[in-house]
Each structure stands twice: as C-alpha cells, then as structure tokens.
Design a protein around this motif. Structure first.
Motif, PDB file in Angstrom:
ATOM      1  N   ASN A  76      -0.723   3.841   1.499  1.00  0.00           N
ATOM      2  CA  ASN A  76      -1.447   4.557   2.557  1.00  0.00           C
ATOM      3  C   ASN A  76      -0.480   5.280   3.494  1.00  0.00           C
ATOM      4  O   ASN A  76       0.370   4.658   4.130  1.00  0.00           O
ATOM      5  CB  ASN A  76      -2.278   3.594   3.414  1.00  0.00           C
ATOM      6  CG  ASN A  76      -3.474   3.025   2.674  1.00  0.00           C
ATOM      7  OD1 ASN A  76      -3.908   3.570   1.670  1.00  0.00           O
ATOM      8  ND2 ASN A  76      -3.994   1.912   3.188  1.00  0.00           N
ATOM      9  N   SER A 114      -6.728   3.685   4.371  1.00  0.00           N
ATOM     10  CA  SER A 114      -6.708   4.422   3.110  1.00  0.00           C
ATOM     11  C   SER A 114      -7.058   5.890   3.377  1.00  0.00           C
ATOM     12  O   SER A 114      -7.630   6.229   4.422  1.00  0.00           O
ATOM     13  CB  SER A 114      -7.718   3.829   2.134  1.00  0.00           C
ATOM     14  OG  SER A 114      -9.037   4.059   2.609  1.00  0.00           O
ATOM     15  N   ASP A 115      -6.733   6.743   2.411  1.00  0.00           N
ATOM     16  CA  ASP A 115      -7.066   8.169   2.561  1.00  0.00           C
ATOM     17  C   ASP A 115      -8.573   8.357   2.756  1.00  0.00           C
ATOM     18  O   ASP A 115      -9.012   9.234   3.508  1.00  0.00           O
ATOM     19  CB  ASP A 115      -6.592   8.955   1.335  1.00  0.00           C
ATOM     20  CG  ASP A 115      -5.068   9.003   1.258  1.00  0.00           C
ATOM     21  OD1 ASP A 115      -4.414   8.598   2.249  1.00  0.00           O
ATOM     22  OD2 ASP A 115      -4.534   9.435   0.227  1.00  0.00           O
ATOM     23  N   SER A 158      -3.305  -0.080   8.790  1.00  0.00           N
ATOM     24  CA  SER A 158      -3.220   0.776   7.612  1.00  0.00           C
ATOM     25  C   SER A 158      -4.612   1.263   7.245  1.00  0.00           C
ATOM     26  O   SER A 158      -5.560   0.480   7.209  1.00  0.00           O
ATOM     27  CB  SER A 158      -2.591   0.008   6.446  1.00  0.00           C
ATOM     28  OG  SER A 158      -2.382   0.871   5.339  1.00  0.00           O
ATOM     29  N   ASP A 196      -3.724  -2.085  -1.707  1.00  0.00           N
ATOM     30  CA  ASP A 196      -4.124  -1.166  -2.771  1.00  0.00           C
ATOM     31  C   ASP A 196      -4.697  -1.926  -3.965  1.00  0.00           C
ATOM     32  O   ASP A 196      -5.774  -1.593  -4.469  1.00  0.00           O
ATOM     33  CB  ASP A 196      -2.939  -0.290  -3.200  1.00  0.00           C
ATOM     34  CG  ASP A 196      -2.532   0.690  -2.100  1.00  0.00           C
ATOM     35  OD1 ASP A 196      -3.229   0.726  -1.054  1.00  0.00           O
ATOM     36  OD2 ASP A 196      -1.531   1.401  -2.267  1.00  0.00           O
ATOM     37  N   THR A 218      -0.036   4.297   8.000  1.00  0.00           N
ATOM     38  CA  THR A 218       0.359   2.890   8.101  1.00  0.00           C
ATOM     39  C   THR A 218       1.445   2.809   9.159  1.00  0.00           C
ATOM     40  O   THR A 218       2.545   3.314   8.951  1.00  0.00           O
ATOM     41  CB  THR A 218       0.913   2.389   6.738  1.00  0.00           C
ATOM     42  OG1 THR A 218      -0.077   2.588   5.721  1.00  0.00           O
ATOM     43  CG2 THR A 218       1.292   0.919   6.813  1.00  0.00           C
ATOM     44  N   THR A 271       0.828  -1.217   0.000  1.00  0.00           N
ATOM     45  CA  THR A 271       0.000   0.000   0.000  1.00  0.00           C
ATOM     46  C   THR A 271       0.853   1.253   0.000  1.00  0.00           C
ATOM     47  O   THR A 271       2.034   1.215   0.375  1.00  0.00           O
ATOM     48  CB  THR A 271      -0.916   0.044   1.241  1.00  0.00           C
ATOM     49  OG1 THR A 271      -1.812   1.154   1.119  1.00  0.00           O
ATOM     50  CG2 THR A 271      -0.110   0.215   2.530  1.00  0.00           C
TER      51      THR A 271
END
Lengths: 392, 392
Positions: A65, A216-217, A214, A189, A68, A63
């Motif tokens: 991200n 994500s946005d 982790s 991802d 994380t 990822t």
C-alpha cells in the motif's frame, strides 16, 4: 505553587520494567535517536527519513500500500483517522465488539455519523465469523471493523474467514492492529485487509506518539470519491497524503523526534527479522503462562486464540488487585496492567511486547509474584517457566 | 528496497540552525529529557509530571484555568480540539482571516458544521477591530476566533478591543497562540481570552508533538452542556479532562517522551523568566530587522504590529527564492521559511524563536545573506545589527 520548586530541578524517571498493555520498554538505540538535533519538517534529510519509515512500515504491515505512514498522534487517533476518512453520514458500518477497543470503534463510528451495526462476542472469546456473515447478509455494509488482538482481553482474532466474507459482500475490512503489529504476523495484502492502524509503543518498541496506518488503493479511491467533507482536518488523508507523498505540501509540523524514534525502532525490527520476532513473542508468552499456571493463575482468553504479547489472567480469589500492582511497581519496579471495562478488578493484563519481551522479564515478574502472593511455593513458577525455556 | 541497506545504519541528522517558522532548535536539556526511560501512562511519577506541566503551562499562558494541558498531537490538532469541542452544528462562528492560519480555522469551523462568518483583513495587516464589531452586530456569534501571531505574515494582532467587544456580545474569544506563546505576553485571564491553543516547537523551545490548550471555566461549562456529541473521540475534552484531572481515567496512551520534553522546556522558560524571555525575542528581532533593512530587505508586516519571533520579508527583485533557501540550508546549515499562501514565492519567513533566538543566529544568517545575495556590501548587515546590540 512555589515556582522555585522548579529551579534546577531535573526529572527523576525510575527504570521500570514495563509489563502492562503498553508502552513497553524503549530500547536504548531508540531513546538515543530522539536525542538528535531538530530538523525542519521539509528538510531533505527528514523527507528521506519519512520515505524510509514508510518502506519499513510496509514491511512490518506486509503490504505494498502506497498510503502507509505514521499519523502524528497515538493509536486511538489512528483508529479515528481510518474511520473518519472512510465513513460518510449514513454509511452502514459493522463493528465487532468483544472487548473495550471494539466498543471504542463503535463509539467513533457514531461520532462519524455512520449507521452502526454491532456484532457482539463475549469478552475473552473471539468473534464468531458466522455472526459476521449473518450481519453481512442483513445489512449493506460499507466496512467491517474488527480488532486483531484485543488489548482488554488478550484474544487474538482469526481473520481469514471474515476477510473472505467481507470480500464476497464488497465491504472493506478494517482491522485494529494496535497490539498485534510486530508481535504476530499482520499480512495486510495476503489477508485481504483493506485498512489497518497500529501504535508505536507495543510490539514495535517505540515510544508512544505516532500511529502507523495503511490504506489499500481501493480504500484511497473511496476516500477520494467522498461526497461529504472529512470531518477532521488534522486526520484528513487527502491532505496528509500530499505531505507524505511526492508533493510535500505542508499540512502540519510533523513530530520530528517521534519520527526519528519510530524509524530507529523499525530498523531494530528489521534487523531482528519478523520470523524471529514472532517466535520470541510466542516463546516468552508460553514460559509466562506455564509459570502462572503452576501457581494457580489462569488465563482468561479462549484457548487456541490467545495473543502472545498480552496475557490476561483472572486475579486469584482474595487477592487485593490494586495492592499487589502497587507493590509490584513500588517495591519491584514492575508495571502490569489492571482490568479494563467488565474486567476491571477481575483481571490483570501482562504484556510481553517488543523490548520488554525477554526471559529476564518473565523470571523477574514470576519471582515477584511468588514473593507477593499468599500460599505460593517459592520458585514454583520460575521453575515451570525454566522448563519451557529448556525444552526450546 | 534492499533491506540490508538498513543493517547497522544510524540516522545522520545534521546540526541545522533553525530560523524558519518552527520548529526552532531544541535545547540540549530538552533533548536529554527525551532520552529517559519509558513510563506507563498511569505511573504515579508520570502523573506528577503531568500536574507539574499543567501548572507550568498556566504560568506561561497567564491563566488559572483548570483545563490547561498539552493535547497529544501537534498545534493544528490543538486548533481542531478547541473548535470541535465548542462548536455544535449551526452555531454562528466569526473567524478573522488575514493569513494562512486564519483560513485554516475557517476550514475547520465548516468541518464542525458551524455557520461561518469571515472577517477579512489584508495579508500583512492586522484585523481591524471595527470590522469585528460590525460582524458582531450583524450575527449572533457564539465564538470569535482570531490568530495572535500569524505565522504566514508575521503580524501580531492587538486583542484588547476585540476581547471587550466579544464580551459585550456574550461571545467567547478563541485565540491561536501557536507562534506567540513564550515569545510575547499571552495573558489569557487579564486579556479576557476564553480559549487558546499553542504548540511546543516555537517559542517554548520543545520538539513538535504536543499542543498546549487552555479553556476557561465558562468554555468548559459550554462543552458540558452540549446537546450534540463531540465529533472527535481523540480530542474530546470531556474525556481528556478525566485523564488530566483527578479521576485519571484512561483515554489514550499519552506520548510519554514528548511530555518529558515539554515539561523540561517549560522549566527552562520558568528559569529564564517570562519578562527576560520576551525582551530577548524583542531585542534579536530588532537586530535582525536592522541588518536586513541595511541591505534593502523590507519587512512585510504592518508597522507597529510586527511579531518579534517571526519576521516576514519581501524577497528582493531578481533573487531566486528556492535557490537561496537551498544554498542557505546546504552550504550554511541554516533553515529559513518560504512564503505560504498568497506569499508563496514572494516572502521569506525568518523565525527567531526560543533557543534559536540569540545573537549568534542573527549574525550567522545576516553574514550568510551578505555572501549569497547580489550587490551587497560585506559586513553591512552584520554591522547594522551590531549597532542595535551596542545600544542595548
């Protein structure tokens, strides 16, 4: 208690071969990392190590991200951290339950006052994606939660269909990667996984004590737009991201030695290479399975969906569960796991994770079982395993 | 990031003298304890170590409370653990706030949906027991929360009056012993403290990562009689007491290496003896204060109520806070703490805790300050400290 019992005592920790559901054996380089001097939690040297650990974790999680990092507590705290930051009271949450840890997610959803919708599966089988689709059609879910490798059953859940369904329904996909991370591909991802948590003491080969997470946005944005307070201070991602991010605002004193350890463990993962590491977990799992089958010990998890790092097997009829595990531990210094939940007394869970995942482990365990189990031909299991290695 | 950066890299951790608010330096025997092989969380050898740790913790807490063990996360998690197990929504909770950590308790009380009543005190002063009495008369409080040694101000709070008041009003007394435990007497039973939490990395001399907690039988009964669910799974004392108690029911994977460390750290405390340990913290604190005063650096905490393990001082006029602390770290390998909250930029916090609490630390720091600060006579501070040692 007589306090003089403690005078000049030192701990006598035996050298176990750890083939249970975790912790796995800790590599010497990781133990040595913990033997380094203490640092302050804002020391520039420690801050640099934090950044490096985040980057290494992104690599193994697959990822980019930003958020994380390892939460300062064990895997179950990572589970709670992801849930309590995302759930607001009344949110509709789908939880897939086909084992002990799916049930734990459901428990925590209720504690966060989410509205719980369970998709059930049989223990030992995967969750049927169609059941998830039906539930997504029935409720307006904010999150779908699912376990990647169920530590209680040894099932490895395929995620692609469920990820696509969640996306179509605008729900976040939250995945428990406690047992899978570092042992099979976890590509956050590429797989469209929004939120994930794991542990350090299984396939990553660290000591237990931290929980990599982790977000994500998109998940981070949802946290920042909450209308209600996050119920946990210790696990509050808005505050934690100010310590792990550029601001370096004090939140709690990080467990420094644990961070040395996870950093070093992740470097070992990086040095081996993920492809080679996944192959190693696959190979030794196959050799173990061949050996066990040759002496009539059957795997429980659904064929085609078996997690390589955790093999769950039925305890053969007439075999004393606790007695055999005790003798394995006391006479052979080998730990394997007993059954959890509905599998208690019915299953053994054999882990081949991280440093413990090697040929020596497979041979030592099979050889010990040949000794301990009744009506087993000596070397039958070891030879069956050797055949797998020879074909490699 | 170029992954080859990590090949064969090893962490280069400098040897700092840690004189901040914690962590303190970790003794070699404790570092070595972490360098031992991993064990499973139900291994009989580990279970025995858990029991021993509980007994050692009871010794330093001065209690016979059965439910006395280290929570598997750092001190702030211990704060949250005590609060979230005891508070039900709507409960009236009195929190004494005269520093950063009192304010943190108040924050968590709100997250637990308790009805918060603050007793305020000035930063650097103790909480006036009369103010607590007034608040107890005004509200029907379930718990009075107070910090023993405020890490943000260096104030040591007397507890006897407040304990008696809480008892008269049938309220539980909950005390933050994060900075005090192991450095000054914390006699839970004799002082009538119902609930306490601490950390491992200050006066106990362990690495950060665990939070010792202790609950009286009365507090445990209140937890068992709750009408609402405990909002945290990870910190749920009903579940945790089944793992730390005789039942040994799996709850989470304990941080094994951290438990080796706290066990060894507590043995060192036991071997030194509490009386001697408290005297050591008192002595070096006095020497430090004498040295600082001789060069015009004044303590902030109210006279007569200064915590020996944490000396907070006003930064002299015209002195560059961050600059001096950076030079101390980079040129002298000495860490001291900056100010928190309202003391940010105005105070330094100098810790003499556990292994860091020794003459060498005092002399090295005073000597470095003589070098770094303007208009200071060389050796003035060191000689003032030496006088205290000579009088000993």
């Amino acid at each position: 208690m007589n306090t003089s019992d403690f005078k000049n005592s030192s701990q006598q920790i035996p050298n176990r071969l750890l083939l249970g559901p975790g912790p796995s054996n800790t590599p010497p380089r990781v133990l040595t990392a913990m033997n380094q001097p203490m640092l302050g939690y804002l020391d520039p040297v420690f801050l640099e190590l934090m950044d490096e650990t985040m980057e290494l974790l992104r690599g193994v999680f697959g990822t980019e991200n930003q958020l994380t990092f390892p939460v300062s507590a064990t895997g179950s705290a990572g589970m709670e951290a992801t849930l309590c930051n995302l759930i607001e009271p009344g949110d509709e949450i789908i939880v897939c339950v086909n084992g002990f840890f799916g049930a734990r997610i459901a428990d925590i959803v209720k504690r966060c006052r989410g509205k719980l919708h369970v998709v059930e599966g049989d223990w030992g089988n995967i969750i049927d994606p169609e059941d998830v689709e039906n539930k997504l059609n029935a409720v307006n879910a904010k999150i779908v939660c699912i376990v990647h490798a169920e530590t209680s059953t040894g099932v490895l859940q395929p995620l692609d269909d469920i990820s696509a369904m969640a996306k179509r329904n605008d729900a976040l996909l939250l995945v428990d990667c406690v047992t899978s991370l570092g042992g099979v591909p976890v590509n956050l991802d590429a797989s469209g996984i929004d939120v994930a948590y794991s542990c350090t003491q299984k396939c990553l080969g660290g000591p237990p004590g931290l929980s990599p997470v982790s977000f994500s946005d998109r998940a981070v944005e949802i946290i920042h737009k909450r209308k209600t307070e996050i119920q946990s201070f210790y696990l509050d991602m808005r505050l934690l991201s100010n310590y792990w991010g550029k601001e370096r605002v004090y939140h709690h004193t990080a467990p420094i030695s644990m961070n040395y350890a996870i950093n070093e463990a992740l470097k070992l993962v990086e040095e081996e290479g993920l492809t080679q590491r996944y192959h190693r977990h696959q190979l030794h799992s196959q050799a173990l399975a061949a050996g066990l089958e040759s002496i009539g010990i059957e795997r429980i998890a659904q064929e085609g969906h078996r997690a390589p790092m955790l093999t769950s097997v039925s305890i053969p009829d007439g075999v004393d569960d606790a007695g055999i595990r005790r003798r394995l531990l006391e006479e052979y210094n080998i730990e394997i796991g007993g059954g959890l939940g509905v599998f208690k007394g019915k299953a053994w869970r054999i882990g081949l994770m991280g440093e413990s995942c090697r040929k020596e482990s497979v041979i030592r365990l099979l050889s010990a079982l040949e000794d301990l189990l009744p009506d087993v031909t000596q070397l039958a299991a070891v030879e069956a395993a050797e055949k797998v290695y020879a074909a490699e």
